[in-house]
Design an enzyme around this catalytic site. Structure first.
Site, short mmCIF file in Angstrom:
data_model
loop_
_atom_site.label_atom_id
_atom_site.label_comp_id
_atom_site.label_asym_id
_atom_site.label_seq_id
_atom_site.Cartn_x
_atom_site.Cartn_y
_atom_site.Cartn_z
N LEU A 160 1.83 -7.19 -1.26
CA LEU A 160 2.92 -7.94 -1.90
C LEU A 160 2.95 -7.71 -3.41
O LEU A 160 4.02 -7.65 -4.01
CB LEU A 160 2.79 -9.44 -1.60
CG LEU A 160 3.94 -10.31 -2.11
CD1 LEU A 160 5.28 -9.84 -1.55
CD2 LEU A 160 3.70 -11.78 -1.75
N ASN A 209 2.56 -5.06 -4.85
CA ASN A 209 3.21 -3.76 -5.11
C ASN A 209 4.57 -3.63 -4.41
O ASN A 209 5.17 -2.56 -4.43
CB ASN A 209 2.31 -2.63 -4.62
CG ASN A 209 0.96 -2.63 -5.30
OD1 ASN A 209 0.85 -2.95 -6.49
ND2 ASN A 209 -0.10 -2.30 -4.56
N ASN A 256 -0.58 -9.69 8.91
CA ASN A 256 -1.32 -8.44 8.81
C ASN A 256 -1.30 -7.99 7.34
O ASN A 256 -0.24 -8.03 6.69
CB ASN A 256 -0.70 -7.36 9.69
CG ASN A 256 -1.65 -6.22 9.97
OD1 ASN A 256 -2.86 -6.35 9.80
ND2 ASN A 256 -1.11 -5.10 10.40
N TYR A 285 7.26 -7.10 6.88
CA TYR A 285 7.35 -6.89 8.33
C TYR A 285 7.02 -8.18 9.09
O TYR A 285 7.72 -8.56 10.03
CB TYR A 285 6.38 -5.77 8.73
CG TYR A 285 6.42 -5.40 10.18
CD1 TYR A 285 7.47 -4.65 10.70
CD2 TYR A 285 5.38 -5.75 11.04
CE1 TYR A 285 7.50 -4.26 12.03
CE2 TYR A 285 5.40 -5.38 12.38
CZ TYR A 285 6.45 -4.64 12.86
OH TYR A 285 6.48 -4.27 14.18
#
Length: 446
Positions: free
Chosen positions: A296, A298, A346, A352
């Site tokens: 997050l 990046n 994840n 996602y």
């Protein structure tokens, strides 16, 4: 992709060494083969309620070798534990310990299935405790089984019979090789809707199904499985995948629709194509999805928004068109592909996981909107599946992900497709708003 480790430890010296060192020993799973028996070996039905008696009688009518009491050292294909009448946690001990004594006789790739009632429909704290206790014991038992055996449960709402059509349909799915990679999971049967197919090998005969993201991987496997089960298939994917899409469409004798599903008119174009080419539309499988992984810290807006646009926003718009269409009103089915990332999270996948968690929320709140015309919507959440994407993972990470489940191996695209085909069938008419994990009981998440 070939699991070389599984091949090495499956026989000979490799098997001996793995056993001596206590290493994981995945076995070849019993997957569905047309014409194969539903289950290999006798089926023990345990329980002293009327629901247990009725279920045993029904299974005898299916031609199964049914036992009401275990015979010494007889290998069992399946153990079904009927707990529909438990009212107190103290009621669990006798039936559960009885089947515990039979577990050593469960054959490789055997099945353990519980039938109980939802905790939410309980009459008081004691019965709610007993019913919720089944959840914990079943998931724990699934982690104890070996040699490809699985344990799954059916939750019956209120006063639904153990022999209601969707209960029997789900039971058949869990007994069969179609559920090879489903382990430690529950399906809630919320109504008596649904009907068992006239031909068990063609449960989707006469149906027209749309599959998005169908050019390769899991999407292509879904198209093949729906076709095998009797459906006419419309395959949808982006124009850039046109050659692959056409090849799969020709293979399954379906039609191809090159379409960017993020277009505002995507839902209307899908409906028009299905009706013009096939005269109707019964099933829509939302499989199309992308990943744009970054920590997050990046993450940029383009990566974030592209994943949201494809994985959830497009599904919402298409569903709006479906729900408004007169061509999608005859007991239709929507099945969305979520992910265990949307349940457990994840690392590097905030975008996602947000999109796949969004799919789960969408499914739960869309289910009531489809009740009035006999429709259902459900999601399937795959875990580690052997695809081109997972093949590109670093070796150590890939091996760890393969073994981090009760079956100690990755799933196949066909495992996801089998679950979707079941949820798309009339036999699943009493199941809606559910999320079925196809992950071999991945050791993270609920």
């Amino acid at each position: 992709m070939t699991d070389k480790y599984a091949k090495i430890v499956s026989k000979g010296l490799g098997k001996d060494v793995a056993k001596r060192l206590g290493l994981p020993q995945p076995v070849e799973l019993r997957r569905h083969q047309p014409g194969a028996p539903l289950i290999d070996g006798p089926v023990l039905v345990n329980g002293d309620s009327r629901g247990a008696d009725d279920l045993a009688t029904t299974l005898l009518g299916w031609g199964l070798d049914v036992r009401r009491h275990a015979l010494p050292k007889e290998k069992l294909g399946a153990i079904i534990v009927v707990l529909d009448a438990v009212q107190h946690p103290e009621d669990l001990g006798k039936p559960v310990l009885t089947i515990g004594a039979s577990l050593r006789d469960l054959a490789p790739n055997g099945r353990v299935i519980t039938l109980s009632r939802t905790a939410g429909s309980a009459s008081g704290p004691a019965s709610a405790a007993a019913r919720q206790g089944v959840d914990g014991l079943l998931r724990s038992l699934a982690k104890e089984l070996r040699a490809g055996a699985t344990a799954n449960g059916l939750l019956l709402d209120a006063d639904l019979a153990t022999t209601s059509p969707s209960a029997l349909g789900a039971l058949r799915f869990f007994l069969s090789g179609r559920s090879a990679y489903v382990d430690g999971q529950f399906l809630t049967i919320s109504s008596s809707s649904g009907s068992l197919p006239f031909d068990a090998e063609k449960p989707l005969a006469g149906k027209v199904a749309v599959v998005t993201g169908a050019a390769r991987g899991i999407g292509a496997a879904i198209a093949r499985t729906l076709h095998r089960d009797g459906a006419k298939v419309v395959l949808v994917d982006v124009p850039a995948a046109g050659d692959h899409l056409a090849a799969v469409a020709n293979e399954v004798r379906g039609t191809a629709l090159q379409l960017d599903i993020t277009r505002d008119d995507a839902g209307h174009r899908i409906i028009d194509h299905a009706v013009e080419r096939h005269g109707r539309l019964d099933v829509v499988v939302h499989n199309a999805g992308i990943t744009r992984d970054r920590l997050l810290a990046n993450m940029d807006e383009r990566r974030w928004q592209s994943v949201i646009a494809v994985n959830i926003a497009a599904q919402l718009r298409i569903n709006e068109a479906l729900l408004a269409s007169e061509h999608f009103k005859e007991r239709p089915r929507i099945v969305s592909v979520a992910s265990t990332s949307g349940i457990a999270g994840n690392r590097g996948q905030t975008n996602y996981a947000a999109s796949k968690g969004g799919v789960i929320g969408m499914v739960r709140l869309t289910a009531p909107l489809m009740e009035s015309f006999g429709g259902t919507i459900n999601a399937v959440a795959p875990g580690f599946i052997e695809t081109e994407m997972t093949a590109r993972m670093p070796f150590v990470i890939r091996e760890a992900a393969r073994r981090a489940n009760s079956l100690r191996q990755g799933g196949q695209p066909r495992d996801v497709a089998e679950a979707i085909a079941f949820l798309a069938s009339d036999a699943a008419g009493g199941i809606s708003g559910e999320v079925l994990r196809v992950c071999g009981q991945q050791l993270v998440g609920a």
